[in-house]
Design a protein around this motif. Structure first.
Motif, PDB file in Angstrom:
ATOM      1  N   LYS A 143     -11.240   0.544   5.049  1.00  0.00           N
ATOM      2  CA  LYS A 143     -10.198  -0.351   4.526  1.00  0.00           C
ATOM      3  C   LYS A 143      -9.403   0.360   3.434  1.00  0.00           C
ATOM      4  O   LYS A 143      -8.175   0.250   3.372  1.00  0.00           O
ATOM      5  N   GLU A 144     -10.134   1.093   2.582  1.00  0.00           N
ATOM      6  CA  GLU A 144      -9.452   1.849   1.541  1.00  0.00           C
ATOM      7  C   GLU A 144      -8.502   2.874   2.165  1.00  0.00           C
ATOM      8  O   GLU A 144      -7.348   3.006   1.735  1.00  0.00           O
ATOM      9  N   LEU A 145      -9.003   3.570   3.200  1.00  0.00           N
ATOM     10  CA  LEU A 145      -8.140   4.534   3.883  1.00  0.00           C
ATOM     11  C   LEU A 145      -6.995   3.832   4.602  1.00  0.00           C
ATOM     12  O   LEU A 145      -5.868   4.345   4.637  1.00  0.00           O
ATOM     13  N   ASN A 146      -7.306   2.671   5.202  1.00  0.00           N
ATOM     14  CA  ASN A 146      -6.264   1.908   5.889  1.00  0.00           C
ATOM     15  C   ASN A 146      -5.179   1.469   4.911  1.00  0.00           C
ATOM     16  O   ASN A 146      -3.968   1.587   5.193  1.00  0.00           O
ATOM     17  N   ASP A 147      -5.613   0.985   3.725  1.00  0.00           N
ATOM     18  CA  ASP A 147      -4.634   0.582   2.702  1.00  0.00           C
ATOM     19  C   ASP A 147      -3.816   1.783   2.245  1.00  0.00           C
ATOM     20  O   ASP A 147      -2.590   1.680   2.058  1.00  0.00           O
ATOM     21  N   LYS A 148      -4.510   2.917   2.065  1.00  0.00           N
ATOM     22  CA  LYS A 148      -3.794   4.128   1.673  1.00  0.00           C
ATOM     23  C   LYS A 148      -2.818   4.560   2.755  1.00  0.00           C
ATOM     24  O   LYS A 148      -1.700   5.004   2.460  1.00  0.00           O
ATOM     25  N   TYR A 149      -3.277   4.416   4.022  1.00  0.00           N
ATOM     26  CA  TYR A 149      -2.418   4.811   5.146  1.00  0.00           C
ATOM     27  C   TYR A 149      -1.121   4.014   5.114  1.00  0.00           C
ATOM     28  O   TYR A 149      -0.021   4.578   5.207  1.00  0.00           O
ATOM     29  N   TYR A 150      -1.246   2.678   4.991  1.00  0.00           N
ATOM     30  CA  TYR A 150      -0.034   1.846   5.004  1.00  0.00           C
ATOM     31  C   TYR A 150       0.768   2.000   3.708  1.00  0.00           C
ATOM     32  O   TYR A 150       1.997   1.903   3.731  1.00  0.00           O
ATOM     33  N   GLU A 151       0.056   2.262   2.597  1.00  0.00           N
ATOM     34  CA  GLU A 151       0.781   2.535   1.347  1.00  0.00           C
ATOM     35  C   GLU A 151       1.554   3.840   1.478  1.00  0.00           C
ATOM     36  O   GLU A 151       2.722   3.919   1.078  1.00  0.00           O
ATOM     37  N   LYS A 152       0.872   4.831   2.067  1.00  0.00           N
ATOM     38  CA  LYS A 152       1.544   6.122   2.271  1.00  0.00           C
ATOM     39  C   LYS A 152       2.688   5.969   3.253  1.00  0.00           C
ATOM     40  O   LYS A 152       3.781   6.536   3.057  1.00  0.00           O
ATOM     41  N   LYS A 153       2.449   5.188   4.305  1.00  0.00           N
ATOM     42  CA  LYS A 153       3.504   4.948   5.289  1.00  0.00           C
ATOM     43  C   LYS A 153       4.702   4.270   4.627  1.00  0.00           C
ATOM     44  O   LYS A 153       5.852   4.637   4.870  1.00  0.00           O
ATOM     45  N   SER A 154       4.407   3.273   3.771  1.00  0.00           N
ATOM     46  CA  SER A 154       5.485   2.570   3.064  1.00  0.00           C
ATOM     47  C   SER A 154       6.228   3.521   2.129  1.00  0.00           C
ATOM     48  O   SER A 154       7.466   3.484   2.052  1.00  0.00           O
ATOM     49  N   LEU A 155       5.454   4.382   1.454  1.00  0.00           N
ATOM     50  CA  LEU A 155       6.084   5.340   0.545  1.00  0.00           C
ATOM     51  C   LEU A 155       6.933   6.354   1.305  1.00  0.00           C
ATOM     52  O   LEU A 155       8.020   6.729   0.850  1.00  0.00           O
ATOM     53  N   LEU A 156       6.409   6.797   2.457  1.00  0.00           N
ATOM     54  CA  LEU A 156       7.182   7.740   3.271  1.00  0.00           C
ATOM     55  C   LEU A 156       8.460   7.086   3.783  1.00  0.00           C
ATOM     56  O   LEU A 156       9.517   7.727   3.836  1.00  0.00           O
ATOM     57  N   GLU A 157       8.330   5.813   4.189  1.00  0.00           N
ATOM     58  CA  GLU A 157       9.535   5.085   4.621  1.00  0.00           C
ATOM     59  C   GLU A 157      10.512   4.942   3.452  1.00  0.00           C
ATOM     60  O   GLU A 157      11.728   5.093   3.632  1.00  0.00           O
ATOM     61  N   ARG A 158       9.950   4.656   2.267  1.00  0.00           N
ATOM     62  CA  ARG A 158      10.801   4.537   1.082  1.00  0.00           C
ATOM     63  C   ARG A 158      11.452   5.883   0.748  1.00  0.00           C
ATOM     64  O   ARG A 158      12.644   5.952   0.413  1.00  0.00           O
ATOM     65  N   LYS A 159      10.652   6.940   0.884  1.00  0.00           N
ATOM     66  CA  LYS A 159      11.184   8.278   0.604  1.00  0.00           C
ATOM     67  C   LYS A 159      12.304   8.614   1.582  1.00  0.00           C
ATOM     68  O   LYS A 159      13.350   9.153   1.188  1.00  0.00           O
ATOM     69  N   ALA A 160      12.076   8.299   2.867  1.00  0.00           N
ATOM     70  CA  ALA A 160      13.104   8.565   3.881  1.00  0.00           C
ATOM     71  C   ALA A 160      14.369   7.776   3.564  1.00  0.00           C
ATOM     72  O   ALA A 160      15.500   8.301   3.687  1.00  0.00           O
ATOM     73  N   TYR A 161      14.197   6.535   3.124  1.00  0.00           N
ATOM     74  CA  TYR A 161      15.364   5.719   2.760  1.00  0.00           C
ATOM     75  C   TYR A 161      16.066   6.325   1.552  1.00  0.00           C
ATOM     76  O   TYR A 161      17.300   6.403   1.507  1.00  0.00           O
TER      77      TYR A 161
END
Length: 587
Positions: free
Chosen positions: A206-224
């Motif tokens: 779950k911790e990795l899953n949360d990190k995964y989606y947090e990282k995904k959100s950050l990467l999406e934010r970075k791309a934006y």
């Protein structure tokens, strides 16, 4: 359904018997004879044939073979005739069943039923199916077992009673529930451990899953943000171009106005210069004609005054024109600089527009490049803190979440099973206690009555009935006015123990399931009065129980047999036991 009856016992090379046939009947069978005649051997033969592998006289079956012989045989001839369409042993469709056991000197043995070799399991199944267990001393009490019964623990006594009266299934049902409960508790513990392990693993994923989606959100934010940065640059360049173009438009308008003003001032200057020349010529003309009179002087003054005005006006116009021409030069220089700046701005715009495709849909941002760049740095720092996150984190988390939920559901099911099994166990204990308490309640009056006839008192009581493993039955007895005490090997004489044990057996008789019951020399230690009283009570019981076969072995002289017994006399002739006489007397 009729009761199984032993019609005959056949002994061949068994103990002191070379060959003998012992006829038995329903009701009371008295086997009499002097000590050492071979009476007890008949009861041992019955036990051996029914599957007992140990007797109180011999530790090895081979020791039961007659001296000098290699093989012994004991056979029970059983009455299996049907009554009301039902046989005692329903799966054997014969009126007579012959059960034999062969013993060899080498210790081997085998069983036969109706001449066909069978296993010991088959024999046990046959006799236990009709409630007869030769190892239960309440069914077959061999010589000296009255002493053994007295020292038997209350727990074992209770188990004997349960089996003898057919209540063993209640205890088995309790043990089945306990065994099932233990399995469920084991399963619950295992499930709990698995659940705890799964919970830890799930927390990890779950911790990795949360990190995964947090990282995904950050990467999406970075791309934006990177897109926003590109569009911010484009917008900045577009604004720069627009601003320069607007300035150029304003400067061009100003230049056009100045050029018009210069043209107008030039025209005005030329007109004033022309007027000046005309006035000057007129002034000269008037000056030549001053002598003509005062009127000319006045006009000459007016012309001179006008000349001054025109000159002054002309100078002003030329100054204005000069200023305009200077302003024009300034505007032209500024326009030149603006054109250069415009080219640079357009070049910068074109350079930034190269990334349009990468930037995607236009973003109308109002933020500065610095603000966007600072946020990108923040996002990058956050991404760096997250580290590497496995790509399969979401799928692993979902898989373990499913496993966890399944284990949780299983734990709930196991918990519910545990609750139901505990309820079932308590209900089975309640039923078991109920039937046992009812049994003791029913046999206590008979036990007291039998003791009362020989001057004794006592009671039968249950103890520790909350725990089947510790539950037992206690027998108390007292004679000659003494308070009843626990039946054991020390508190009573041999005759008193025999009386109490026989009273207990007689009290149980109406409840026993075995169609065959036997006791060997119960009266050895009794005084004549008690022996006769017990015999009379035994005869009375057998008169009321015609379907039961009771075998009693006694060395005593029979004085009160009456017409209720099949009497068998056994004697030893030259080291060989023989059935010397058999008599059947029944009303």
């Amino acid at each position: 359904m009729s009761s199984l009856t032993i019609l005959e016992v056949v002994l061949e090379n068994f103990m002191s018997y070379e060959y003998a046939r012992v006829p038995l009947s329903r009701g009371l069978n008295l086997i009499c004879g002097p000590n050492g005649a071979g009476k007890s051997s008949i009861l041992i033969a019955i036990s051996v044939a029914t599957g007992q592998s140990y007797t109180e006289r011999s530790r090895k079956l081979a020791d039961l073979i007659r001296r000098g012989k290699d093989t012994a045989r004991v056979t029970l001839v059983l009455d299996n005739r049907a009554e009301n369409g039902k046989r005692p042993v329903p799966y054997i469709n014969n009126d007579i069943i012959s059960v034999s056991r062969y013993l060899k000197k080498d210790g081997t043995y085998w069983f036969e039923i109706n001449g066909r070799q069978v296993s010991k399991f088959d024999v046990n199944r046959l006799f236990k199916g009709v409630g007869m267990n030769p190892d239960n001393m309440l069914i077959i009490m061999h010589q000296n077992m009255i002493e053994e019964f007295a020292i038997t623990s209350p727990e074992e006594k209770l188990r004997m009673v349960e089996e003898a009266v057919g209540f063993s299934q209640y205890r088995r049902a309790i043990y089945e529930s306990e065994e099932r409960l233990n399995r469920i508790l084991g399963e619950e513990e295992a499930t709990s451990q698995l659940l705890a392990s799964a919970e830890q693993t799930l927390a990890y994923w779950k911790e990795l899953n949360d990190k995964y989606y947090e990282k995904k959100s950050l990467l999406e934010r970075k791309a934006y943000l990177e897109r926003e940065l590109i569009w911010a640059q484009i917008l900045k360049n577009e604004r720069a171009v627009a601003q320069i173009e607007e300035k150029m438009r304003l400067k061009s308008s100003q230049l056009e106005a100045i050029e018009k003003g210069i043209h107008t001032k030039g025209e005005e200057a030329r007109a004033l210069w022309g007027e000046y020349l005309l006035l000057k010529e007129k002034f000269r003309t008037l000056l030549l004609g001053v002598k003509n009179g005062e009127a000319v002087l006045k006009e000459l003054g007016l012309v001179d005054e006008r000349l001054d005005e025109v000159v002054k006006k002309y100078v002003e116009v030329r100054i204005d024109e000069a200023v305009m021409r200077y302003r024009k030069e300034e505007l032209e220089r500024e326009l030149k600089e603006l054109r250069s700046s415009l080219e640079e701005a357009k070049a910068a715009l074109m350079e930034s527009e190269k990334f349009k495709d990468k930037a995607g849909e236009r973003i109308e941002t109002t933020r500065t490049l610095l603000e966007i760049s600072d946020e990108i740095k923040f996002v990058n720092a956050h991404l760096l803190s997250l580290g590497d996150v496995p790509e399969d984190s979401p799928s692993m988390y979902q898989a373990y979440l499913k496993t966890y939920n399944e284990l949780k559901q299983k734990a709930e099911v196991v918990g519910e099973n545990r609750r139901k099994t505990i309820e079932e166990l308590e209900e089975r204990k309640r039923v078991w206690r109920g039937v046992m308490e009812k049994l003791i309640e029913e046999i206590n009056p008979t036990y007291r009555s039998v003791l009362g006839r020989v001057g004794g008192t006592g009671a039968i009581r249950l103890l520790n009935m909350d725990d089947p493993d510790k539950a037992g039955v206690e027998i108390t007895v007292g004679f000659r006015g003494t308070p009843p005490v626990l039946l054991d090997a020390y508190s009573q004489s041999g005759g008193e123990r025999a009386v109490a044990t026989m009273a207990f057996l007689l009290a149980l008789q109406d409840h026993l399931k075995s169609p065959v019951r036997a006791v060997d020399e119960f009266d050895v230690h009794m005084d004549p009065h008690n022996r006769e009283s017990m015999m009379r009570m035994l005869f009375s019981f057998m008169n009321d129980s015609s379907d039961v076969q009771f075998i009693v072995i006694t060395p005593s002289q029979l004085t009160a047999v009456g017409e209720f017994a099949n009497i068998i006399f056994v004697q030893n002739v030259h080291g060989r036991s023989e059935v010397a006489k058999a008599a059947a007397a029944r009303a």
